[in-house]
Design a protein around this motif. Structure first.
Motif, short mmCIF file in Angstrom:
data_model
loop_
_atom_site.label_atom_id
_atom_site.label_comp_id
_atom_site.label_asym_id
_atom_site.label_seq_id
_atom_site.Cartn_x
_atom_site.Cartn_y
_atom_site.Cartn_z
N CYS A 46 30.32 -3.75 9.58
CA CYS A 46 29.03 -3.17 9.96
C CYS A 46 28.36 -4.09 10.96
O CYS A 46 28.21 -5.28 10.71
N CYS A 47 27.97 -3.58 12.12
CA CYS A 47 27.30 -4.40 13.13
C CYS A 47 25.85 -3.98 13.27
O CYS A 47 25.55 -2.79 13.49
N ARG A 48 24.93 -4.93 13.16
CA ARG A 48 23.51 -4.65 13.38
C ARG A 48 22.97 -5.60 14.44
O ARG A 48 21.81 -5.97 14.43
N ILE A 49 23.84 -5.98 15.36
CA ILE A 49 23.42 -6.99 16.34
C ILE A 49 22.48 -6.40 17.40
O ILE A 49 21.71 -7.14 18.00
N CYS A 50 22.52 -5.08 17.62
CA CYS A 50 21.49 -4.52 18.51
C CYS A 50 20.94 -3.23 17.93
O CYS A 50 21.49 -2.68 16.98
N TRP A 51 19.83 -2.75 18.51
CA TRP A 51 19.15 -1.57 17.97
C TRP A 51 19.77 -0.25 18.42
O TRP A 51 19.25 0.81 18.14
N LYS A 52 20.88 -0.31 19.13
CA LYS A 52 21.64 0.95 19.28
C LYS A 52 22.35 1.23 17.97
O LYS A 52 22.67 2.35 17.64
N GLY A 53 22.62 0.14 17.24
CA GLY A 53 23.31 0.24 15.96
C GLY A 53 22.35 0.62 14.86
O GLY A 53 21.24 1.06 15.15
N PRO A 54 22.69 0.51 13.61
CA PRO A 54 23.96 -0.08 13.16
C PRO A 54 25.17 0.77 13.52
O PRO A 54 25.11 2.00 13.49
N CYS A 55 26.26 0.06 13.84
CA CYS A 55 27.53 0.73 14.11
C CYS A 55 28.54 0.30 13.05
O CYS A 55 28.51 -0.85 12.61
N ARG A 56 29.43 1.22 12.72
CA ARG A 56 30.44 0.88 11.72
C ARG A 56 31.79 1.33 12.22
O ARG A 56 31.93 2.39 12.84
N ALA A 66 35.22 1.80 17.43
CA ALA A 66 34.40 0.86 18.18
C ALA A 66 32.93 1.23 18.01
O ALA A 66 32.59 2.40 17.77
N GLY A 67 32.06 0.22 18.12
CA GLY A 67 30.63 0.47 18.11
C GLY A 67 30.21 1.12 19.42
O GLY A 67 31.04 1.30 20.33
N ILE A 68 28.93 1.45 19.55
CA ILE A 68 28.45 2.18 20.72
C ILE A 68 28.70 1.39 22.01
O ILE A 68 29.05 1.93 23.05
N CYS A 69 28.58 0.05 21.92
CA CYS A 69 28.81 -0.79 23.11
C CYS A 69 30.29 -0.99 23.38
O CYS A 69 30.66 -1.52 24.43
N GLY A 70 31.13 -0.58 22.46
CA GLY A 70 32.57 -0.77 22.65
C GLY A 70 33.16 -1.90 21.82
O GLY A 70 34.36 -2.14 21.87
N ALA A 78 34.33 -10.97 13.60
CA ALA A 78 34.22 -12.37 14.02
C ALA A 78 32.78 -12.76 14.28
O ALA A 78 32.32 -13.83 13.88
N ARG A 79 32.03 -11.86 14.94
CA ARG A 79 30.61 -12.17 15.21
C ARG A 79 29.84 -12.34 13.91
O ARG A 79 29.05 -13.27 13.74
N ASN A 80 30.05 -11.42 12.97
CA ASN A 80 29.33 -11.51 11.69
C ASN A 80 29.65 -12.83 10.99
O ASN A 80 28.79 -13.50 10.44
N HIS A 199 25.25 -12.54 20.94
CA HIS A 199 24.28 -11.53 21.37
C HIS A 199 25.05 -10.33 21.96
O HIS A 199 26.18 -10.48 22.42
N ILE A 200 24.44 -9.16 21.94
CA ILE A 200 25.08 -7.98 22.52
C ILE A 200 25.59 -8.29 23.93
O ILE A 200 24.86 -8.85 24.75
N GLY A 201 26.85 -7.95 24.13
CA GLY A 201 27.41 -8.07 25.47
C GLY A 201 27.86 -9.46 25.85
O GLY A 201 27.95 -9.77 27.04
#
Ligand code: SF4
Ligand code: WCC
Ligand code: FE2
Length: 636
Positions: A46-56, A66-70, A78-80, A199-201
């Motif tokens: 689960c990714c909540r790193i940006c407000w386009k998310g959460p993505c799962r 993939a999340g919305i950003c890809g 790894a980021r989490n 950070h996102i991106g």
């Protein structure tokens, strides 16, 4: 046992029904309310790193990959993971910074309430940091030690690693870590870089991310090493002391004050002031005066240095209040349940927060600053005495459950005990007994309790099996608390559980060191930051044998790990070369790439690796096998 209690601690089993009767939810009830826990989060997907998310990311491959950003599953996991390492490093290092800043002010003569209690330790630290000591005052040395320590938070030259890590690991290990680019040069910069690269991106490469995380984990090691050593200089280096552990240390006839959290700057002064205010407590009707008890790592700190009894460890901190005889709980930072002030409100207990950056709704806040330490501590103790007068006698219920524990095995204390066998060469008896197999290997237990396990159970099962196999056992943090509570840190435990050759060695050392019997089955090395003590001992062993840490028959185990700090510790344990057991499945299994990186991949890079096994008996067997493998490779 009622499985809903999820604890093997008899005091918890005795007090949970009291909570139920009172209609107050405990950590075990809230655990039930959380079931089933989210599968995406459990797998790290689960990714909540940006407000386009959460993505799962769908772990079964049917849904989105993939999340919305890809960002794919490997990137997200790894980021989490490395953000958790950074948070752990930040927590330990803030604690260390706090101590270093206080020592710097002691050096400037600005803090009359604090002193350098262990001048020898300060001088030995100065030696390790290349600071001159000859013909200098203790305060001048303290100022320089603190100032040089604080450079580890300020240095901007990325080619110059932090002083403390450089002064704490074997040269071989430092060289390997340097080649891998994971030696931190600045704790704050390392933590900030992890936040920035996740950070996102930004960094999306799982291997690059994990290596960046490992540098953060090593910054965590740096922060805890300096916290431990500077605390010893200011408050004394622990020596073996006999005390007691578990909830029965709370006394009906005393004003009971629990110190809970981590930083000795506050708890040390509370201990001092409490002994000065005993007569006030007696005048208030408490015939036994003031009784300080410890919880969590503050408990470990004051237990090691003053023999203050330990009431309990992390998962059962709420239980102290259910005794109805806890007059105040005083907290500073880390691992303090936000449920505590609410439960205190149902009783007469004063719940007092002290750090301006760690407040809790429902708590009384008494702002603590070192320049008014004694004055603040006096105010806090008075609140406890006042609360004593509001006790409800009908609600007092203190289970008579406690165990004797011998604690205080700093690496200096271990060396001093060994020196009674061989003054000229203290390490020799340890080395000989490892080489001849009387001691099969060494295991360090660290880390928390988690509701994902039965409290303290994994610790006990694994330790008993390892002890039978003649493995020398060390412990810190809430693991140490677990062993102390369950009677595994006393001489009877050595008689009951140690294998024959281990028992003989522990007896020889204990008798020669004047303990009139064996050393305890498990050596209590301190709080979580004191894991650096175990590394100090291991480094001495490695240097003595002219090998790297990864060559030693040495393993670590965090069988009930939970906090971000524990994740940071376990990660640097891997980075310094130790096979590191986790009894709780880490939140990374959503990515085969990351899982492989921290197990097999780490082994190739660091020699250390994560060994995940949630069955404690199986885990113990695997750890014994790893120790045998290491011995084999060493040709012993
Ligand atoms: Fe979703 Fe990407 Fe934002 Fe994460 S960073 S929440 S995967 S869009
Ligand atoms: Ni360290 Fe884990 Fe205890 Fe907190 S105090 S609960 S991080 S082991
Ligand atoms: Fe801790």
């Amino acid at each position: 046992m009622d499985i809903k209690i999820r604890s093997s601690d008899p005091a918890v089993i005795a007090l949970c029904p009291v909570a139920e009767q009172e209609g107050i939810a405990t950590v075990f009830d809230r655990y039930e309310m959380q079931q089933p826990q989210c599968g995406f989060g459990t797998l790290g997907l689960c990714c909540r790193i940006c407000w386009k998310g959460p993505c799962r990311v769908d772990p079964f491959g049917d849904g989105p990959q993939a999340g919305i950003c890809g960002a794919g599953k490997d990137t997200i996991v790894a980021r989490n993971l490395i953000r958790m390492m950074a948070a752990g490093a930040a927590a330990h290092s803030e604690h260390g910074r706090h101590i270093a800043l206080a020592m710097q002010r002691v050096g400037k003569g600005e803090l009359p309430d604090y002193h350098i209690r262990d001048e020898e330790k300060l001088k030995s630290i100065a030696g390790r940091l290349d600071i001159a000591v000859a013909d200098r005052t203790i305060t001048d040395i303290a100022y320089d030690v603190a100032t040089k320590t604080l450079e580890d938070y300020q240095n901007q030259d990325s080619k110059v690693p932090c002083h403390w890590i450089s002064a704490s690991l074997p040269a071989k290990r430092l060289s390997l870590l340097g080649k891998l680019g994971v030696l931190p040069h600045n704790i704050d910069a390392t933590v900030a870089q992890i936040m920035s690269r996740t950070h996102i991106g930004c960094d999306a490469d799982p291997e690059n991310l994990v290596l960046g995380g490992m540098r953060g984990a090593l910054a965590d090691f740096n922060g805890m090493a300096l916290a431990t050593e500077l605390s010893d200089a200011m408050f004394g280096t622990p020596k073996p002391v006999v005390t007691q552990a578990n909830i029965g240390v709370i006394k009906k006839q005393a004003v009971n004050i629990a110190v809970n959290g981590h930083n000795p700057l506050l708890s040390e002064v509370i201990c001092d002031i409490a002994s000065e205010m005993n007569s006030i407590a007696r005048d208030a009707g408490a015939s036994e005066g003031i009784n300080i008890v410890g919880i969590c790592c503050t408990g470990n700190e004051v237990m090691m240095r003053h023999g203050i009894p330990l009431a309990t460890n992390y998962l059962s901190q709420e239980m102290a209040i259910f005794t109805g005889a806890l007059d105040a709980m005083v907290v500073d930072v880390q691992c303090i349940m936000p449920s505590l002030p609410q439960i205190s409100e149902c009783y007469h207990t004063e719940f007092i927060t002290t750090m301006d950056e760690n407040k809790m709704p429902g708590a009384r806040h008494v702002s603590f600053h070192e320049d008014k330490a004694r004055e603040t501590a006096r105010k806090i103790v008075q609140y406890a005495i006042d609360a004593y007068g509001r006790r409800d006698a009908k609600r007092i219920n203190i289970p008579d459950i406690k165990q004797t524990a011998i604690v205080g095995f700093s690496s200096e204390a271990v060396m001093a005990a060994l020196a009674t066998l061989n003054a000229a060469d203290p390490l020799a008896p340890l080395v000989e007994n490892i080489v001849n197999g009387n001691i099969l290997g060494v295991a360090l237990f660290a880390g928390c309790n988690s509701t994902r396990a039965i409290q303290d159970e994994n610790f006990q099962v694994i330790a008993k099996i390892l002890a039978r196999n003649n493995v020398l056992l060390l412990a810190t943090g809430c693991g140490a608390g677990a062993f102390a509570k369950h009677g595994l840190m006393n001489q009877q435990a050595t008689e009951a559980w140690a294998g024959d050759s281990l028992k003989a060695v522990l007896t020889a050392i204990g008798v020669s060191a004047g303990l009139e019997g064996p050393l305890p089955l498990i050596l209590h090395m301190g709080s979580c930051v004191d894991n650096s003590r175990a590394v100090q001992l291991a480094t001495a062993l490695a240097d003595r044998l002219n090998v790297d840490l990864s060559d030693l028959p040495l393993v670590a185990s965090a069988p009930e790990a939970m906090s971000e700090k524990a994740i940071a510790i376990a990660s640097w344990s891997v980075a310094i070369g130790l096979p590191t057991h986790l009894g709780i499945v880490p939140q990374v299994t959503g990515s085969a790439v990351v899982t492989d990186l921290i197990t097999e991949g780490a082994k190739d890079l660091f020699g250390g690796y994560f060994l995940v096994e949630s069955d404690p008996a199986l885990a113990a067997e695997k750890l014994v096998a790893v120790i045998r493998e290491k011995r084999h490779a060493l040709g012993i």
